[in-house]
Scaffold this motif. Structure first.
Motif, PDB file in Angstrom:
ATOM      1  N   ASP A   1       0.851  -1.187   0.000  1.00  0.00           N
ATOM      2  CA  ASP A   1       0.000   0.000   0.000  1.00  0.00           C
ATOM      3  C   ASP A   1       0.887   1.237   0.000  1.00  0.00           C
ATOM      4  O   ASP A   1       1.864   1.318   0.764  1.00  0.00           O
ATOM      5  CB  ASP A   1      -0.880   0.054   1.251  1.00  0.00           C
ATOM      6  CG  ASP A   1      -1.949  -1.027   1.271  1.00  0.00           C
ATOM      7  OD1 ASP A   1      -2.305  -1.522   0.181  1.00  0.00           O
ATOM      8  OD2 ASP A   1      -2.416  -1.373   2.374  1.00  0.00           O
ATOM      9  N   VAL A   2       0.532   2.206  -0.833  1.00  0.00           N
ATOM     10  CA  VAL A   2       1.203   3.502  -0.854  1.00  0.00           C
ATOM     11  C   VAL A   2       0.132   4.573  -0.731  1.00  0.00           C
ATOM     12  O   VAL A   2      -0.824   4.590  -1.516  1.00  0.00           O
ATOM     13  CB  VAL A   2       2.017   3.713  -2.152  1.00  0.00           C
ATOM     14  CG1 VAL A   2       2.728   5.065  -2.120  1.00  0.00           C
ATOM     15  CG2 VAL A   2       3.027   2.584  -2.354  1.00  0.00           C
ATOM     16  N   ASP A   3       0.258   5.437   0.274  1.00  0.00           N
ATOM     17  CA  ASP A   3      -0.699   6.533   0.467  1.00  0.00           C
ATOM     18  C   ASP A   3      -0.173   7.783  -0.218  1.00  0.00           C
ATOM     19  O   ASP A   3       0.981   8.175  -0.025  1.00  0.00           O
ATOM     20  CB  ASP A   3      -0.907   6.809   1.959  1.00  0.00           C
ATOM     21  CG  ASP A   3      -1.714   5.712   2.641  1.00  0.00           C
ATOM     22  OD1 ASP A   3      -2.125   4.753   1.950  1.00  0.00           O
ATOM     23  OD2 ASP A   3      -1.923   5.820   3.862  1.00  0.00           O
ATOM     24  N   PHE A   4      -1.029   8.410  -1.008  1.00  0.00           N
ATOM     25  CA  PHE A   4      -0.685   9.610  -1.759  1.00  0.00           C
ATOM     26  C   PHE A   4      -1.426  10.809  -1.197  1.00  0.00           C
ATOM     27  O   PHE A   4      -2.608  10.709  -0.849  1.00  0.00           O
ATOM     28  CB  PHE A   4      -1.060   9.460  -3.235  1.00  0.00           C
ATOM     29  CG  PHE A   4      -0.229   8.471  -4.000  1.00  0.00           C
ATOM     30  CD1 PHE A   4       0.806   8.899  -4.818  1.00  0.00           C
ATOM     31  CD2 PHE A   4      -0.486   7.097  -3.911  1.00  0.00           C
ATOM     32  CE1 PHE A   4       1.572   7.985  -5.539  1.00  0.00           C
ATOM     33  CE2 PHE A   4       0.278   6.187  -4.627  1.00  0.00           C
ATOM     34  CZ  PHE A   4       1.309   6.634  -5.435  1.00  0.00           C
ATOM     35  N   VAL A   5      -0.743  11.941  -1.138  1.00  0.00           N
ATOM     36  CA  VAL A   5      -1.391  13.224  -0.869  1.00  0.00           C
ATOM     37  C   VAL A   5      -1.797  13.794  -2.217  1.00  0.00           C
ATOM     38  O   VAL A   5      -0.956  13.978  -3.108  1.00  0.00           O
ATOM     39  CB  VAL A   5      -0.450  14.197  -0.145  1.00  0.00           C
ATOM     40  CG1 VAL A   5      -1.178  15.508   0.139  1.00  0.00           C
ATOM     41  CG2 VAL A   5       0.076  13.591   1.145  1.00  0.00           C
ATOM     42  N   LEU A   6      -3.066  14.068  -2.386  1.00  0.00           N
ATOM     43  CA  LEU A   6      -3.551  14.625  -3.649  1.00  0.00           C
ATOM     44  C   LEU A   6      -3.522  16.148  -3.562  1.00  0.00           C
ATOM     45  O   LEU A   6      -4.295  16.751  -2.827  1.00  0.00           O
ATOM     46  CB  LEU A   6      -4.968  14.125  -3.929  1.00  0.00           C
ATOM     47  CG  LEU A   6      -5.128  12.597  -4.011  1.00  0.00           C
ATOM     48  CD1 LEU A   6      -6.567  12.231  -4.316  1.00  0.00           C
ATOM     49  CD2 LEU A   6      -4.187  12.001  -5.050  1.00  0.00           C
ATOM     50  N   HIS A   7      -2.596  16.744  -4.293  1.00  0.00           N
ATOM     51  CA  HIS A   7      -2.460  18.206  -4.247  1.00  0.00           C
ATOM     52  C   HIS A   7      -2.437  18.780  -5.658  1.00  0.00           C
ATOM     53  O   HIS A   7      -1.583  19.596  -6.006  1.00  0.00           O
ATOM     54  CB  HIS A   7      -1.200  18.607  -3.472  1.00  0.00           C
ATOM     55  CG  HIS A   7       0.050  17.881  -3.903  1.00  0.00           C
ATOM     56  ND1 HIS A   7       0.779  18.231  -5.007  1.00  0.00           N
ATOM     57  CD2 HIS A   7       0.670  16.806  -3.366  1.00  0.00           C
ATOM     58  CE1 HIS A   7       1.812  17.425  -5.143  1.00  0.00           C
ATOM     59  NE2 HIS A   7       1.770  16.540  -4.158  1.00  0.00           N
ATOM     60  N   GLY A   8      -3.397  18.337  -6.464  1.00  0.00           N
ATOM     61  CA  GLY A   8      -3.498  18.855  -7.820  1.00  0.00           C
ATOM     62  C   GLY A   8      -2.750  17.993  -8.812  1.00  0.00           C
ATOM     63  O   GLY A   8      -2.295  16.891  -8.499  1.00  0.00           O
TER      64      GLY A   8
ATOM     65  N   ILE B   1       0.828  15.794  13.661  1.00  0.00           N
ATOM     66  CA  ILE B   1       0.729  15.642  12.214  1.00  0.00           C
ATOM     67  C   ILE B   1      -0.119  16.790  11.657  1.00  0.00           C
ATOM     68  O   ILE B   1      -1.319  16.869  11.927  1.00  0.00           O
ATOM     69  CB  ILE B   1       0.091  14.306  11.808  1.00  0.00           C
ATOM     70  CG1 ILE B   1       0.721  13.137  12.570  1.00  0.00           C
ATOM     71  CG2 ILE B   1       0.226  14.084  10.305  1.00  0.00           C
ATOM     72  CD1 ILE B   1      -0.008  11.816  12.389  1.00  0.00           C
ATOM     73  N   GLU B   2       0.511  17.672  10.893  1.00  0.00           N
ATOM     74  CA  GLU B   2      -0.236  18.761  10.265  1.00  0.00           C
ATOM     75  C   GLU B   2      -0.801  18.283   8.933  1.00  0.00           C
ATOM     76  O   GLU B   2      -0.090  17.704   8.110  1.00  0.00           O
ATOM     77  CB  GLU B   2       0.674  19.961  10.031  1.00  0.00           C
ATOM     78  CG  GLU B   2      -0.061  21.153   9.429  1.00  0.00           C
ATOM     79  CD  GLU B   2       0.834  22.368   9.246  1.00  0.00           C
ATOM     80  OE1 GLU B   2       1.242  22.951  10.264  1.00  0.00           O
ATOM     81  OE2 GLU B   2       1.136  22.717   8.082  1.00  0.00           O
ATOM     82  N   VAL B   3      -2.111  18.517   8.727  1.00  0.00           N
ATOM     83  CA  VAL B   3      -2.797  18.089   7.516  1.00  0.00           C
ATOM     84  C   VAL B   3      -3.625  19.248   6.974  1.00  0.00           C
ATOM     85  O   VAL B   3      -3.904  20.217   7.679  1.00  0.00           O
ATOM     86  CB  VAL B   3      -3.699  16.865   7.791  1.00  0.00           C
ATOM     87  CG1 VAL B   3      -2.856  15.623   8.053  1.00  0.00           C
ATOM     88  CG2 VAL B   3      -4.644  17.121   8.955  1.00  0.00           C
ATOM     89  N   PRO B   4      -4.024  19.168   5.701  1.00  0.00           N
ATOM     90  CA  PRO B   4      -4.747  20.301   5.113  1.00  0.00           C
ATOM     91  C   PRO B   4      -6.061  20.648   5.796  1.00  0.00           C
ATOM     92  O   PRO B   4      -6.363  21.817   6.026  1.00  0.00           O
ATOM     93  CB  PRO B   4      -4.971  19.853   3.663  1.00  0.00           C
ATOM     94  CG  PRO B   4      -3.846  18.908   3.390  1.00  0.00           C
ATOM     95  CD  PRO B   4      -3.645  18.169   4.679  1.00  0.00           C
ATOM     96  N   THR B   5      -6.884  19.638   6.126  1.00  0.00           N
ATOM     97  CA  THR B   5      -8.197  19.900   6.706  1.00  0.00           C
ATOM     98  C   THR B   5      -8.463  18.937   7.863  1.00  0.00           C
ATOM     99  O   THR B   5      -7.811  17.899   7.994  1.00  0.00           O
ATOM    100  CB  THR B   5      -9.313  19.719   5.660  1.00  0.00           C
ATOM    101  OG1 THR B   5      -9.468  18.318   5.368  1.00  0.00           O
ATOM    102  CG2 THR B   5      -9.009  20.468   4.364  1.00  0.00           C
ATOM    103  N   ALA B   6      -9.466  19.276   8.674  1.00  0.00           N
ATOM    104  CA  ALA B   6      -9.834  18.408   9.793  1.00  0.00           C
ATOM    105  C   ALA B   6     -10.290  17.034   9.304  1.00  0.00           C
ATOM    106  O   ALA B   6     -10.100  16.021   9.991  1.00  0.00           O
ATOM    107  CB  ALA B   6     -10.936  19.066  10.620  1.00  0.00           C
TER     108      ALA B   6
ATOM    109  N   PRO C   1      -5.232  20.358  11.707  1.00  0.00           N
ATOM    110  CA  PRO C   1      -5.732  20.872  10.421  1.00  0.00           C
ATOM    111  C   PRO C   1      -5.219  22.289  10.161  1.00  0.00           C
ATOM    112  O   PRO C   1      -5.304  23.164  11.009  1.00  0.00           O
ATOM    113  CB  PRO C   1      -7.255  20.841  10.594  1.00  0.00           C
ATOM    114  CG  PRO C   1      -7.484  20.857  12.073  1.00  0.00           C
ATOM    115  CD  PRO C   1      -6.309  20.155  12.686  1.00  0.00           C
ATOM    116  N   ARG C   2      -4.667  22.480   8.981  1.00  0.00           N
ATOM    117  CA  ARG C   2      -4.046  23.749   8.619  1.00  0.00           C
ATOM    118  C   ARG C   2      -5.080  24.798   8.219  1.00  0.00           C
ATOM    119  O   ARG C   2      -4.955  25.973   8.556  1.00  0.00           O
ATOM    120  CB  ARG C   2      -3.055  23.504   7.475  1.00  0.00           C
ATOM    121  CG  ARG C   2      -2.218  24.699   7.095  1.00  0.00           C
ATOM    122  CD  ARG C   2      -1.003  24.263   6.278  1.00  0.00           C
ATOM    123  NE  ARG C   2      -1.327  23.436   5.127  1.00  0.00           N
ATOM    124  CZ  ARG C   2      -0.974  22.170   4.993  1.00  0.00           C
ATOM    125  NH1 ARG C   2      -0.294  21.565   5.947  1.00  0.00           N
ATOM    126  NH2 ARG C   2      -1.300  21.484   3.919  1.00  0.00           N
TER     127      ARG C   2
END
Length: 308
Positions: free
Chosen positions: A103-110, A183-188, A206-207
């Motif tokens: 398994d590989v987790d990806f951050v989707l940022h566009g 862990i800082e993440v984009p949203t809650a 959440p940032r």
């Protein structure tokens, strides 16, 4: 006797796509060769060779068992841009060699970055080449930086790019572990389910509209203030033998990990290089933690693409 290189390239295809949150997606990769994928998880680094939009990947000898990664990588670097597939560094979220899956987790940022663009449009059966540790090799492949030794107090901090590694590390901790995970993440909504020992506090930060790294920095500074109220955890000034801390060259890769931890504390910091640099400076200069007890990894740098 056949000698195997510590790293090898695995042919895989997309077996499952599991959306985890607004900004995280898990892609399960399958391939018969993954039975030889050699890792225990943790923050194991791998390289992904990203296909072009038509699904093709230029052959530079990645699957030649007689060649080291360095040999084919040199040929890859010499290719013209239109033939050189992007290569990006990721961490394994979960290896299952017996099932021939990872398994590989990806951050989707566009779609500007090649890995995020690939993950955003991935379909079942799509090919992906993975460069990772070879279990058949007698040599250690490396790529795991989590080495806390017998430290009794842990600090783990990073942004969303470090979240897969952090989650894998936390799930591996012994039941009596004590520490703080930030862990800082984009949203809650990007806070993921994570089982941690009772003595380990996990904080998802959440940032939102706040600048990158601000929430993470505030949480680590708060941890430092709480630490100061526990005399057993407050370090003395670093010993005279401890190497001095100097500000790193901003053009260099920011990566320093201890081979052996000194003292009872251990910190693992990963994410955006500027933020992680400032956090290490705070731990060493303000809190007096020995730099030899800090694993410090700039996964990426604001405003710059990853160097392949």
């Amino acid at each position: 006797m056949v000698s195997h290189h510590p790293y090898r390239t695995f042919r895989t295809t997309v077996a499952r796509i599991t959306p985890l949150s607004p900004n995280f997606t898990r892609i399960t990769l399958a391939g018969d060769d993954l039975v030889h994928f050699g890792t225990d998880g943790l923050d194991q680094r791998i390289k992904l060779i990203i296909p072009f939009a038509d699904g093709t990947i230029t052959d530079v000898g990645q699957f030649d068992e007689n060649q080291s990664m360095g040999e084919w990588y040199k040929r890859w670097r010499g290719l013209p841009d239109e033939q050189r597939n992007p290569i990006r560094t990721y961490t394994i979220r979960a290896p299952r060699p017996d099932d021939r899956e990872i398994d590989v987790d990806f951050v989707l940022h566009g779609t500007e970055g090649p890995a995020s663009a690939w993950a955003s449009r991935a379909q079942l059966g799509d090919p992906l080449f993975v460069v990772g540790p070879n279990s058949r090799s007698a040599e250690r492949a490396g790529g795991i930086e989590w080495k806390p030794g017998d430290a009794r107090s842990l600090l783990i901090a990073g942004d969303e790019t470090a979240a897969p590694a952090i989650c894998s590390i936390v799930e591996s901790l012994p039941a009596d572990a004590v520490g703080e995970v930030c862990i800082e993440v984009p949203t809650a909504a990007d806070a993921l389910p994570l089982a941690a020992p009772d003595g380990v506090r996990v904080r998802w930060l959440p940032r939102g509209a706040v600048g990158h790294g601000i929430r993470l920095s505030a949480a680590v500074h708060e941890w430092g203030r709480e630490r100061a109220r526990v005399p057993a955890l407050t370090a003395a000034a670093p010993s005279a033998s401890a190497p001095a801390l100097s500000d790193p060259d901003p053009d260099e890769v920011l990566w320093e990990v201890p081979d052996a931890v000194t003292g009872g504390e251990y910190a693992w910091l990963a994410g955006e290089a500027g933020t992680i640099t400032a956090l290490r400076r705070h731990l060493v200069r303000d809190l007096g933690i020995d730099r030899r007890s800090i694993a410090f990894m700039g996964y990426w740098r604001q405003g710059r693409a990853e160097a392949s």
